[in-house]
Scaffold this motif. Structure first.
Motif, PDB file in Angstrom:
ATOM      1  N   PRO A 118       0.971  -1.296  -0.032  1.00  0.00           N
ATOM      2  CA  PRO A 118      -0.054  -0.268  -0.052  1.00  0.00           C
ATOM      3  C   PRO A 118       0.845   1.619   0.146  1.00  0.00           C
ATOM      4  O   PRO A 118       1.645   0.817   0.806  1.00  0.00           O
ATOM      5  N   PHE A 119       0.233   2.014  -0.888  1.00  0.00           N
ATOM      6  CA  PHE A 119       1.341   3.469  -0.961  1.00  0.00           C
ATOM      7  C   PHE A 119       2.699   2.932  -1.391  1.00  0.00           C
ATOM      8  O   PHE A 119       3.233   4.023  -1.719  1.00  0.00           O
ATOM      9  N   LYS A 120       2.569   2.819  -2.615  1.00  0.00           N
ATOM     10  CA  LYS A 120       3.941   2.014  -2.585  1.00  0.00           C
ATOM     11  C   LYS A 120       4.120   1.511  -4.408  1.00  0.00           C
ATOM     12  O   LYS A 120       3.175   1.626  -4.901  1.00  0.00           O
ATOM     13  N   HIS A 121       4.748   2.609  -5.173  1.00  0.00           N
ATOM     14  CA  HIS A 121       4.850   1.795  -6.621  1.00  0.00           C
ATOM     15  C   HIS A 121       4.438   0.979  -7.000  1.00  0.00           C
ATOM     16  O   HIS A 121       6.644  -0.178  -6.643  1.00  0.00           O
ATOM     17  N   GLY A 179      -5.290 -14.774 -21.253  1.00  0.00           N
ATOM     18  CA  GLY A 179      -5.290 -12.357 -20.856  1.00  0.00           C
ATOM     19  C   GLY A 179      -4.153 -12.226 -19.617  1.00  0.00           C
ATOM     20  O   GLY A 179      -3.280 -12.837 -18.577  1.00  0.00           O
ATOM     21  N   ILE A 180      -4.138 -11.027 -20.327  1.00  0.00           N
ATOM     22  CA  ILE A 180      -3.275  -9.926 -18.959  1.00  0.00           C
ATOM     23  C   ILE A 180      -4.173  -8.887 -18.290  1.00  0.00           C
ATOM     24  O   ILE A 180      -4.311  -8.180 -19.490  1.00  0.00           O
ATOM     25  N   ALA A 181      -3.940  -8.686 -17.358  1.00  0.00           N
ATOM     26  CA  ALA A 181      -5.005  -7.397 -16.597  1.00  0.00           C
ATOM     27  C   ALA A 181      -3.839  -6.818 -15.886  1.00  0.00           C
ATOM     28  O   ALA A 181      -2.971  -7.523 -15.232  1.00  0.00           O
ATOM     29  N   ILE A 182      -3.894  -5.023 -15.942  1.00  0.00           N
ATOM     30  CA  ILE A 182      -3.036  -4.371 -15.557  1.00  0.00           C
ATOM     31  C   ILE A 182      -3.637  -3.358 -14.924  1.00  0.00           C
ATOM     32  O   ILE A 182      -4.277  -2.699 -15.437  1.00  0.00           O
ATOM     33  N   GLU A 183      -3.774  -3.363 -13.651  1.00  0.00           N
ATOM     34  CA  GLU A 183      -4.798  -2.839 -12.741  1.00  0.00           C
ATOM     35  C   GLU A 183      -4.074  -1.305 -12.070  1.00  0.00           C
ATOM     36  O   GLU A 183      -3.659  -1.648 -11.397  1.00  0.00           O
ATOM     37  N   ALA A 184      -4.419  -0.624 -12.362  1.00  0.00           N
ATOM     38  CA  ALA A 184      -3.946   0.830 -11.273  1.00  0.00           C
ATOM     39  C   ALA A 184      -5.364   1.487 -10.656  1.00  0.00           C
ATOM     40  O   ALA A 184      -5.970   2.246 -11.275  1.00  0.00           O
ATOM     41  N   ASP A 185      -6.091   1.324  -9.103  1.00  0.00           N
ATOM     42  CA  ASP A 185      -6.775   1.274  -8.834  1.00  0.00           C
ATOM     43  C   ASP A 185      -6.724   3.122  -8.188  1.00  0.00           C
ATOM     44  O   ASP A 185      -8.471   3.932  -8.220  1.00  0.00           O
ATOM     45  N   GLY A 211      -4.211   5.306  -9.038  1.00  0.00           N
ATOM     46  CA  GLY A 211      -2.740   5.678  -9.685  1.00  0.00           C
ATOM     47  C   GLY A 211      -2.874   5.623 -11.575  1.00  0.00           C
ATOM     48  O   GLY A 211      -3.738   5.050 -11.748  1.00  0.00           O
ATOM     49  N   ASP A 212      -1.863   6.187 -12.015  1.00  0.00           N
ATOM     50  CA  ASP A 212      -1.450   5.529 -13.079  1.00  0.00           C
ATOM     51  C   ASP A 212      -0.984   3.981 -14.263  1.00  0.00           C
ATOM     52  O   ASP A 212       0.221   3.904 -12.754  1.00  0.00           O
TER      53      ASP A 212
END
Length: 302
Positions: A201-204, A221-227, A229-230
């Motif tokens: 949490p709170f880390k990149h 499939g590959i899922a890339i999610e950033a709830d 951030g970018d």
């Protein structure tokens, strides 16, 4: 009192009588007069015997004194010797103990109110042997490293849950989270197979390959999610998004392509600054002024 000469004469007379007896049978034999004889050890033999008996008594007293001294120094009692006590469950050692030779035991444990400390001036080696006497498992604790040798290495929790295991084929981490505290993260020389990669949490979260390519492959499939951030993808040469069966969907309120090249303006006209995205036959995108039309042979496609 009889003299020596008288004894010699009697002996001579007896010899004559013995000769005569051999010649004339039936004549009574001549007997010498009986003299008392002293029986025992006298002289230097007697002194040697007394000296030997005295020496044996001295040795006996010295041995007895040494035995009593050893019993006192080693603290021999009915229960054991020194810090060693013999109990119903085995042997009990109190205090520090030193072993100069190998120790063979079925179980070694400390008291309930103290810890077990195994200390050595060099290495501490624990060996487990099979029925044929060969080393099946080994644990070496040295000044430079801790080495474990065996067919399989396991670390379990108190509730018998597998936390870590390693063998020749694979390494398994059974914990809910694998945490790497190094500043450079985790470095993998070969492929990594995992269902999820997540930052704290709170880390990149950063996936980087400084000198080679980064390949992510999944059969479904590959899922890339950033709830919160970018998601940033950057590369030096080219970025390839390929879908062999299906489509690539960019679902967002704004899709920005700020660095698209602009095509040449063929004819003047009021465009009011509006632009449209055009596609070259090679698949390259470029911008053209609205109303001008996308030209297949535009200069931006060269």
């Amino acid at each position: 009192m009889m003299t020596v000469r008288d004894k010699t004469a009697i002996r001579f007379t007896c010899e004559q009588e013995m000769v005569r007896e051999e010649r004339e049978p039936g004549t009574p034999p001549c007997r010498e007069p009986h003299y008392p004889c002293r029986v025992g050890i006298y002289g230097w033999r007697k002194r040697c015997l007394y000296f030997l008996v005295l020496l044996l008594m001295i040795i006996l007293v010295v041995n007895l004194a040494l035995t009593i001294w050893i019993l006192k120094v080693m603290h021999f009692t009915i229960d054991g010797m020194g810090h060693l006590r013999i109990t119903d469950s085995g042997l009990r050692l109190e205090g520090d103990s030193e072993f100069l030779h190998p120790l063979y035991a079925k179980e070694i444990r400390s008291r309930l109110d103290s810890a077990l400390l195994v200390q050595s001036a060099r290495n501490v080696t624990v060996n487990a042997r099979d029925e044929e006497g060969r080393v099946a498992g080994q644990l070496v604790v040295g000044s430079q490293a801790v080495e474990a040798r065996g067919k399989r290495f396991e670390v379990n929790s108190n509730n018998d849950r597998l936390l870590f295991s390693a063998d020749e084929s694979e390494v398994v981490v059974g914990a809910d989270r694998l945490r790497v505290l190094g500043a450079e993260g985790a470095i993998f020389e070969h492929s990594v197979q995992t269902p999820q990669i997540r930052a704290e949490p709170f880390k990149h979260l950063r996936l980087e390959s400084p000198t080679r390519s980064l390949l992510m492959d999944a059969p479904r499939g590959i899922a890339i999610e950033a709830d919160a951030g970018d998601v940033s993808v950057s590369c030096r040469l080219g970025l390839l998004l390929e879908a062999r069966e299906g489509a690539i969907t960019l679902d967002a309120e704004n899709v920005r392509m700020p660095s698209l090249p602009r095509g040449a303006r063929d004819k003047p006209g009021p465009t009011q600054g509006l632009m449209e995205v055009c596609v070259c036959p090679s698949g390259r995108l470029y911008l053209a002024e609205a109303g001008q039309g996308c030209l297949a042979f535009s200069s931006a496609c060269e």
